[in-house]
Design a protein around this motif. Sequence first.
Motif, mmCIF file in Angstrom:
data_model
loop_
_atom_site.group_PDB
_atom_site.id
_atom_site.type_symbol
_atom_site.label_atom_id
_atom_site.label_comp_id
_atom_site.label_asym_id
_atom_site.label_seq_id
_atom_site.Cartn_x
_atom_site.Cartn_y
_atom_site.Cartn_z
ATOM 1 N N ARG A 146 -6.753 -4.544 -27.821
ATOM 2 C CA ARG A 146 -6.281 -3.348 -27.123
ATOM 3 C C ARG A 146 -4.755 -3.328 -27.044
ATOM 4 N N GLU A 147 -4.158 -4.485 -26.796
ATOM 5 C CA GLU A 147 -2.696 -4.555 -26.741
ATOM 6 C C GLU A 147 -2.092 -4.245 -28.106
ATOM 7 N N MET A 148 -2.734 -4.745 -29.163
ATOM 8 C CA MET A 148 -2.235 -4.454 -30.504
ATOM 9 C C MET A 148 -2.360 -2.960 -30.796
ATOM 10 N N GLY A 149 -3.468 -2.345 -30.377
ATOM 11 C CA GLY A 149 -3.638 -0.915 -30.574
ATOM 12 C C GLY A 149 -2.589 -0.097 -29.854
ATOM 13 N N LYS A 150 -2.233 -0.515 -28.654
ATOM 14 C CA LYS A 150 -1.175 0.182 -27.912
ATOM 15 C C LYS A 150 0.152 0.108 -28.663
ATOM 16 N N LEU A 151 0.466 -1.077 -29.205
ATOM 17 C CA LEU A 151 1.724 -1.245 -29.938
ATOM 18 C C LEU A 151 1.745 -0.368 -31.181
ATOM 19 N N ILE A 152 0.617 -0.323 -31.910
ATOM 20 C CA ILE A 152 0.534 0.538 -33.094
ATOM 21 C C ILE A 152 0.780 1.991 -32.698
ATOM 22 N N GLY A 153 0.163 2.418 -31.593
ATOM 23 C CA GLY A 153 0.339 3.786 -31.134
ATOM 24 C C GLY A 153 1.776 4.121 -30.783
ATOM 25 N N ARG A 154 2.506 3.142 -30.217
ATOM 26 C CA ARG A 154 3.912 3.389 -29.857
ATOM 27 C C ARG A 154 4.806 3.417 -31.087
ATOM 28 N N ILE A 155 4.505 2.571 -32.063
ATOM 29 C CA ILE A 155 5.414 2.399 -33.207
ATOM 30 C C ILE A 155 5.140 3.385 -34.331
ATOM 31 N N ALA A 156 3.881 3.791 -34.506
ATOM 32 C CA ALA A 156 3.501 4.611 -35.661
ATOM 33 C C ALA A 156 4.352 5.867 -35.827
ATOM 34 N N PRO A 157 4.645 6.638 -34.776
ATOM 35 C CA PRO A 157 5.410 7.878 -34.979
ATOM 36 C C PRO A 157 6.875 7.646 -35.325
#
Length: 479
Positions: A146-157
Amino acid sequence: MPKLLLVDDESIICHSFRRVFSTPEVEVITAGTVAEGWRRVERDRPDVIVLDLQLPDGSGLELFERVRAADPKRPVVFLTAHGTMETTIEAMKRGAFDYLTKPLDLEHMSGLLGRAFEAARLMHEPAALPDDPVGDRIIGHSQVMREMGKLIGRIAPQDANVLIVGESGTGKELVARALYSHSRRSDRPFLAINCAAIPEALVESELFGHEQGAFTGADRRRVGKFEQCGDGTLLLDEIGDMPLAAQAKMLRLLQDQTFERIGGNQPVATRVRVLAATNQNLEQLIADGRFRNDLYYRLKVVTIRVPALRDRRADVPELAHHFLFRYAREAVRDIRGFSPEALERLQRFDWPGNVRELQNTVRAAAYQSTGGVILPDDLPAFSSPGTAPATPAALPPTTFDLVGTIEAMLRDGGKNVYGRVVGRVERELLTRALRLTHGHQAQASDLLGISRATLRYKLREMGIVLDRVVAEHDDPTDA
């Protein structure tokens, strides 16, 4: 079913494509003019297009521009006759996937089409975050995922470079695809390059291109992946295997957003977003003088660490069921799940090959099971956590009956028998070569007649763990 569209007015080429490339897995469609080609594009929605530049009713570039306007992510491969090379180079700059000259080398075309279909899959099948039901999901609801998913969500855009690190088999490419799918560049090309799978002498040419006459065999100018990708996203997988000379050019590209083709002196501008992935310790490679310190810090603007499967055991049941249902459909088997004892065995094991090893183990169990539930006997002989199982996915048995294997796969009702048989034979060959050389990869690659980079790539793809192969060879019970 993937579709291949060939637009060419030469009947012998159309016939050859239908004969060679039509398979139960690929549908080949042909057209002879620009107008007919566009009708086929609109009606059949091909995944990959092979396009002749000179057609009876106009230039292939006209059709290419219409295709790019409709879907800039669809790979287009150009065919060109002598005298049209500059036009082809211009097309490559606009985003064509590659070009070939006539007369065609069908074997080379086969490999190129394989890469084009893979590129189409990567660009059109989005990788989704854990709670997103759409696309090829990153599976897992453990806290670390879940923490990795949050980081992906912040960085992707954002457009920042990202370094993705993790052991082999953890799913680094899926993380890269998620970054791409959720980015502002998701409507532009995505290309993945495995630096370990390209011969060292060709890495620079593959990435940056070369001018005609730049080296022996460079009989024409070639546009590299950075130029082809335009303002899309490029994944450099196994970045730790990139040669130092290519690393120097990469540094300049990241600093100045320009590069030069090999043998050229004109700067080429690029706006590519770079994602890099590795299972190696780059800090140790820097200490050993094998990786540039300045490039390392340019790549790791953001670092995403993909956890090993043993560090998220709570995700094993969900992953195991995901793979089981996929391979049960592939094998045309009515398998509804795992027994509690079988699932407990899977969850207790350390999985040194990570998700890829679990995937291969579940696939083998799905094909070998005779009931509607996977039982402990359908799984390899697990012992204590951390001890590797002797599975077909990790270490083939000592005796291998090729004819019997083929007969069994033909009778079991599953699909893709050709690919499964070839994969089984290839696994047997690589494993036995490594046993014979006591795990010495350089000797094994010489014996097999393949490069060491290719050997390493195949071992990773098959989930073959080297220390297990050596241990089996040293076992006194091994005849």
